[in-house]
Design a protein around this motif. Structure first.
Motif, PDB file in Angstrom:
ATOM      1  N   VAL A  91       0.859  -1.189   0.000  1.00  0.00           N
ATOM      2  CA  VAL A  91       0.000   0.000   0.000  1.00  0.00           C
ATOM      3  C   VAL A  91       0.892   1.235   0.000  1.00  0.00           C
ATOM      4  CG1 VAL A  91      -1.886   1.205   1.156  1.00  0.00           C
ATOM      5  CG2 VAL A  91      -1.701  -1.294   1.337  1.00  0.00           C
ATOM      6  N   GLY A 126       5.460   5.411  -2.596  1.00  0.00           N
ATOM      7  CA  GLY A 126       6.619   6.267  -2.317  1.00  0.00           C
ATOM      8  C   GLY A 126       7.893   5.418  -2.339  1.00  0.00           C
ATOM      9  N   ALA A 181       9.541   3.864  -0.049  1.00  0.00           N
ATOM     10  CA  ALA A 181       9.471   2.608   0.701  1.00  0.00           C
ATOM     11  C   ALA A 181       8.685   1.562  -0.089  1.00  0.00           C
ATOM     12  CB  ALA A 181       8.817   2.845   2.072  1.00  0.00           C
ATOM     13  N   ILE A 193       7.354  16.052   0.038  1.00  0.00           N
ATOM     14  CA  ILE A 193       8.516  16.713   0.649  1.00  0.00           C
ATOM     15  C   ILE A 193       9.548  15.633   0.981  1.00  0.00           C
ATOM     16  CG2 ILE A 193       7.635  16.604   3.022  1.00  0.00           C
ATOM     17  CD1 ILE A 193       9.682  19.479   1.414  1.00  0.00           C
ATOM     18  N   GLY A 194      10.818  16.040   1.143  1.00  0.00           N
ATOM     19  CA  GLY A 194      11.880  15.081   1.460  1.00  0.00           C
ATOM     20  C   GLY A 194      12.853  15.016   0.296  1.00  0.00           C
ATOM     21  N   CYS A 207      -5.706   4.396  -6.811  1.00  0.00           N
ATOM     22  CA  CYS A 207      -6.453   3.382  -6.048  1.00  0.00           C
ATOM     23  C   CYS A 207      -6.181   3.563  -4.553  1.00  0.00           C
ATOM     24  CB  CYS A 207      -6.012   1.975  -6.458  1.00  0.00           C
ATOM     25  SG  CYS A 207      -6.415   1.589  -8.160  1.00  0.00           S
ATOM     26  N   VAL A 246      -6.611   2.592  -0.652  1.00  0.00           N
ATOM     27  CA  VAL A 246      -6.987   1.490   0.255  1.00  0.00           C
ATOM     28  C   VAL A 246      -7.852   2.042   1.378  1.00  0.00           C
ATOM     29  CG1 VAL A 246      -6.090  -0.183   1.912  1.00  0.00           C
ATOM     30  CG2 VAL A 246      -4.970   0.118  -0.295  1.00  0.00           C
ATOM     31  N   ALA A 249       6.745  22.493  10.544  1.00  0.00           N
ATOM     32  CA  ALA A 249       7.498  23.023   9.387  1.00  0.00           C
ATOM     33  C   ALA A 249       6.535  23.735   8.446  1.00  0.00           C
ATOM     34  CB  ALA A 249       8.191  21.881   8.647  1.00  0.00           C
ATOM     35  N   VAL A 277       6.616  -0.271   6.761  1.00  0.00           N
ATOM     36  CA  VAL A 277       7.922   0.242   6.332  1.00  0.00           C
ATOM     37  C   VAL A 277       7.833   1.754   6.135  1.00  0.00           C
ATOM     38  CG1 VAL A 277       8.771  -1.885   5.244  1.00  0.00           C
ATOM     39  CG2 VAL A 277       7.427  -0.269   3.894  1.00  0.00           C
ATOM     40  N   GLY A 304      15.021  10.673   6.068  1.00  0.00           N
ATOM     41  CA  GLY A 304      13.720  10.042   5.836  1.00  0.00           C
ATOM     42  C   GLY A 304      13.712   9.030   4.703  1.00  0.00           C
ATOM     43  N   HIS A 361      16.245   7.656   3.305  1.00  0.00           N
ATOM     44  CA  HIS A 361      17.195   6.596   3.655  1.00  0.00           C
ATOM     45  C   HIS A 361      16.526   5.539   4.548  1.00  0.00           C
ATOM     46  CE1 HIS A 361      20.737   4.588   5.184  1.00  0.00           C
ATOM     47  NE2 HIS A 361      20.355   4.900   6.403  1.00  0.00           N
TER      48      HIS A 361
HETATM   49  P1  FAD Z   1       5.695   8.584   1.289  1.00  0.00           P
HETATM   50  O1  FAD Z   1       6.761   9.223   0.514  1.00  0.00           O
HETATM   51  O2  FAD Z   1       4.810   9.477   2.106  1.00  0.00           O
HETATM   52  O3  FAD Z   1       4.793   7.724   0.307  1.00  0.00           O
HETATM   53  C1  FAD Z   1       3.566   7.170   0.755  1.00  0.00           C
HETATM   54  C2  FAD Z   1       2.642   6.951  -0.453  1.00  0.00           C
HETATM   55  O4  FAD Z   1       1.479   6.249  -0.003  1.00  0.00           O
HETATM   56  C3  FAD Z   1       2.151   8.252  -1.065  1.00  0.00           C
HETATM   57  O5  FAD Z   1       2.445   8.272  -2.452  1.00  0.00           O
HETATM   58  C4  FAD Z   1       0.638   8.244  -0.790  1.00  0.00           C
HETATM   59  O6  FAD Z   1      -0.119   8.831  -1.848  1.00  0.00           O
HETATM   60  C5  FAD Z   1       0.345   6.753  -0.679  1.00  0.00           C
HETATM   61  N1  FAD Z   1      -0.856   6.469   0.133  1.00  0.00           N
HETATM   62  C6  FAD Z   1      -1.221   7.051   1.301  1.00  0.00           C
HETATM   63  N2  FAD Z   1      -2.373   6.522   1.746  1.00  0.00           N
HETATM   64  C7  FAD Z   1      -2.743   5.588   0.838  1.00  0.00           C
HETATM   65  C8  FAD Z   1      -3.871   4.713   0.743  1.00  0.00           C
HETATM   66  N3  FAD Z   1      -4.836   4.684   1.679  1.00  0.00           N
HETATM   67  N4  FAD Z   1      -3.966   3.888  -0.330  1.00  0.00           N
HETATM   68  C9  FAD Z   1      -2.994   3.877  -1.280  1.00  0.00           C
HETATM   69  N5  FAD Z   1      -1.901   4.703  -1.237  1.00  0.00           N
HETATM   70  C10 FAD Z   1      -1.780   5.543  -0.187  1.00  0.00           C
HETATM   71  N6  FAD Z   1      13.486  13.022   3.987  1.00  0.00           N
HETATM   72  C11 FAD Z   1      14.660  13.073   3.343  1.00  0.00           C
HETATM   73  O7  FAD Z   1      15.219  12.014   3.006  1.00  0.00           O
HETATM   74  N7  FAD Z   1      15.240  14.263   3.034  1.00  0.00           N
HETATM   75  C12 FAD Z   1      14.687  15.459   3.386  1.00  0.00           C
HETATM   76  O8  FAD Z   1      15.232  16.519   3.074  1.00  0.00           O
HETATM   77  C13 FAD Z   1      13.455  15.429   4.109  1.00  0.00           C
HETATM   78  N8  FAD Z   1      12.828  16.569   4.461  1.00  0.00           N
HETATM   79  C14 FAD Z   1      11.643  16.493   5.147  1.00  0.00           C
HETATM   80  C15 FAD Z   1      11.031  17.677   5.592  1.00  0.00           C
HETATM   81  C16 FAD Z   1       9.857  17.610   6.333  1.00  0.00           C
HETATM   82  C17 FAD Z   1       9.208  18.878   6.831  1.00  0.00           C
HETATM   83  C18 FAD Z   1       9.268  16.359   6.636  1.00  0.00           C
HETATM   84  C19 FAD Z   1       8.010  16.260   7.445  1.00  0.00           C
HETATM   85  C20 FAD Z   1       9.866  15.183   6.175  1.00  0.00           C
HETATM   86  C21 FAD Z   1      11.043  15.249   5.444  1.00  0.00           C
HETATM   87  N9  FAD Z   1      11.664  14.081   4.995  1.00  0.00           N
HETATM   88  C22 FAD Z   1      12.875  14.161   4.375  1.00  0.00           C
HETATM   89  C23 FAD Z   1      11.050  12.770   5.215  1.00  0.00           C
HETATM   90  C24 FAD Z   1      10.415  12.190   3.939  1.00  0.00           C
HETATM   91  O9  FAD Z   1       9.406  13.063   3.485  1.00  0.00           O
HETATM   92  C25 FAD Z   1       9.814  10.813   4.249  1.00  0.00           C
HETATM   93  O10 FAD Z   1      10.597  10.128   5.185  1.00  0.00           O
HETATM   94  C26 FAD Z   1       9.664   9.923   3.011  1.00  0.00           C
HETATM   95  O11 FAD Z   1       8.887  10.543   2.027  1.00  0.00           O
HETATM   96  C27 FAD Z   1       9.031   8.586   3.428  1.00  0.00           C
HETATM   97  O12 FAD Z   1       8.804   7.762   2.300  1.00  0.00           O
HETATM   98  P2  FAD Z   1       7.629   6.667   2.330  1.00  0.00           P
HETATM   99  O13 FAD Z   1       7.742   5.917   1.065  1.00  0.00           O
HETATM  100  O14 FAD Z   1       7.636   5.962   3.621  1.00  0.00           O
HETATM  101  O15 FAD Z   1       6.271   7.529   2.341  1.00  0.00           O
END
Ligand code: FAD
Length: 499
Positions: free
Chosen positions: A14, A17, A19, A47-48, A135, A137, A195, A305, A319, A321
């Motif tokens: 699900v 991003g 992860a 963001i990130g 889609c 969830v 932020a 994850v 993040g 990483h």
């Molecule tokens: P995400 O990137 O959030 O991806 C999750 C995905 O799940 C999204 O595409 C979303 O649309 C999808 N989704 C959500 N709900 C559902 C659902 N119900 N059904 C289907 N899909 C769904 N990290 C860095 O490495 N460098 C930085 O400079 C940095 N700066 C940051 C600044 C701020 C202010 C913040 C708050 C965070 C920052 N981060 C940074 C952290 C970074 O944004 C996250 O750690 C990173 O995006 C996590 O990746 P992820 O794949 O876990 O989640």
């Protein structure tokens, strides 16, 4: 209505991003059937944007997207510049200070996440993942105490069901399904910041070759990030304490502009530069309550994850990483269980323990980094004390901030550096052990004993990424624990890898 045959998978992920795309790719490559369900249509904003070398040269190389990232033309980040702590003058660091990062891999990228995340998700599709965008969830299906599938709404608004042996929650900080693994999401009392961030059409740049470096500036309310994404695009965000919530909520854009104006170093770089007024970067956005960890990262049939499991703080750009590293660990565990080589308790126990320790390392160092009464020498010293890697305090700091001590790195391109890394891993372990009781800045996860082992895992991952096999037989991170299999895609008993 029961799901049709084409809605049965080995794994459902699900979120698409970093992860989600990482874990799905690494499972599908082992021949398993993987469905990835993403709520939005890519490219989408996130963001990130500031990455670490360990992500670019480690996990991204393992995923096979290193060349695609190069072609995308992202800005290279050779290090960072801080105006931070007791020293009134800016100070900087370069990844190349560390011999383990020296050479052609001593950089990371500043990325537009809409482009970066699309590269990773396209790669998942090419690797055989059934990627369904648009889609969302809505529900998790549980039967007899085990998660067995999801319900989602497809891009035509129709309700659908998909079933799988494992459901991976990679839906980020806004996850609504993490509760199905049980336990609480614990919010950090220490990192309770907010932020507010937006974008400018360019802005001042540091002299080359530091023009791609992140600039982090402390000011009276908190600190500001200044990330050059392209010649005509700069990401600028203020991270401030909770006492500023009302000011930000009343008018985020006005509060943001006021904060940037009150910081002379940032104001000077943005003098006469327009804010972006169209497209995904026109909005001024707000985020808060980002620092948390779950009591549990898995339960029968379900794994968390990335941000769905935990996140520390943006200051060290950790993040993405943590998201991609946890995805690699989870993929190993799921592959092992699908192949029937390990029990779930043993395989997911290894995943959870390694992930928690990784998180704890960043958490512990960041707590001390927020102490503005120290100068940079004191931060470097602290990094050395926690990690005991590198020949000097500065080297230890650079290796920490480069993601190298976290165990997921493939950063070195020369034989000499690899030889050095191999030779010093035993020394790291001894030194790390001696530092165990020397600090009272504890957090629930951090156990310094593990870091030496994490470091040697990093060396092995690096060897795998560069040469297709580990450079030395891997030692388990925990007594009686597991090691990565020869191809790095699952877990194995240490004796099986040695033979
Ligand atoms: P995400 O990137 O959030 O991806 C999750 C995905 O799940 C999204 O595409 C979303 O649309 C999808 N989704 C959500 N709900 C559902 C659902 N119900 N059904 C289907 N899909 C769904 N990290 C860095 O490495 N460098 C930085 O400079 C940095 N700066 C940051 C600044 C701020 C202010 C913040 C708050 C965070 C920052 N981060 C940074 C952290 C970074 O944004 C996250 O750690 C990173 O995006 C996590 O990746 P992820 O794949 O876990 O989640």
């Amino acid at each position: 209505m029961p799901p049709s045959e084409d809605q049965h998978f080995d794994v459902v992920v699900v979120g698409g991003g970093p992860a989600g795309s990482t874990v799905s790719t690494l499972i599908a490559r082992q021949g398993h059937r993987v469905l990835l369900v993403e709520k939005q249509k890519f490219p989408r904003y996130q963001i990130g944007e500031s990455l670490l070398p360990s992500t670019v040269h480690g996990v991204c190389r393992i995923l096979g997207v290193a060349e695609a990232l190069e072609r995308a033309g992202f800005k290279r980040k050779l290090g960072g510049i801080f105006k931070w702590g007791a020293n009134p003058e800016p100070w900087d660091f370069s990844f190349s200070v560390s011999p383990r990062l020296a050479g052609p891999t001593s950089f990371a990228y500043q990325v537009e996440r809409s482009k970066f995340d699309s590269i990773l998700l396209d790669n998942s599709r090419r690797s055989g993942v059934d990627v369904r965008e648009g889609c969302a969830v809505s529900e998790i299906i549980e039967e007899d105490g085990r998660v067995v599938g999801i319900r989602y709404t497809d891009d035509s608004g129709q309700s659908r069901e998909a079933r799988a042996r494992y459901v991976v929650d990679a839906s980020g900080n806004g996850s609504r399904i993490h509760r199905f693994v049980g336990g609480k999401r614990n919010y950090s009392d220490f990192f309770r910041n907010i932020a507010v961030f937006g974008y400018f059409e360019g802005g001042g740049r540091m002299p080359k070759p530091k023009d791609g470096n992140i600039f982090s500036v402390a000011f009276d309310k908190g600190w500001i990030w200044y990330i050059p994404l392209a010649d005509n695009l700069t990401s600028v965000g203020a991270v401030v304490g909770r006492e500023n919530v009302k000011e930000i909520q009343d008018d985020p854009a006005a509060a943001w502009r006021r904060m940037l104006k009150s910081c002379p170093e940032i104001d000077a770089l943005l003098d006469g530069v327009d804010q972006v007024s169209e497209g995904q970067y026109a909005e001024v956005r707000v985020r808060k309550d980002w620092s948390y960890w779950k009591d549990s990262f898995w339960s029968p049939g379900m794994i968390l994850v990335g941000d769905a499991a935990c996140f520390v703080d943006p200051v060290f750009s950790s993040g993405v990483h943590l998201a991609t590293y946890s995805a690699l660990l989870a993929a190993r565990s799921i592959n092992s269980c699908l192949d029937g080589t390990l029990t779930e308790d043993r395989s997911f126990g290894e995943f959870e323990a390694r992930y928690r320790r990784e998180y704890g390392l960043f958490y512990e160092f960041l707590v001390s980094f927020y102490d503005m009464h120290r100068d940079e020498q004191s931060y470097f010293w602290k990094a050395k004390k926690i990690t005991n890697c590198g020949d000097s305090d500065l080297e230890a700091f650079v290796e920490l901030i480069g993601g190298l001590v976290s165990g997921d790195t493939s950063l070195v391109s020369s034989d000499a550096a690899i030889a050095r890394l191999t030779a010093t891993s035993a020394e790291f372990e001894t030194a790390v052990r001696s530092s165990k009781d020397s600090d009272d800045l504890g957090n629930p996860f951090f156990e310094a004993e593990s870091i030496g082992a994490i470091l040697s895992e990093g060396a092995n991952l690096q060897g795998r990424a560069m040469f297709g096999e580990p450079i030395e037989p891997e030692a388990p991170l925990f007594t009686g624990g597991l090691v990565a299999s020869k191809d790095g895609m699952s877990w194995a008993e240490p004796a099986d890898v040695r033979n």
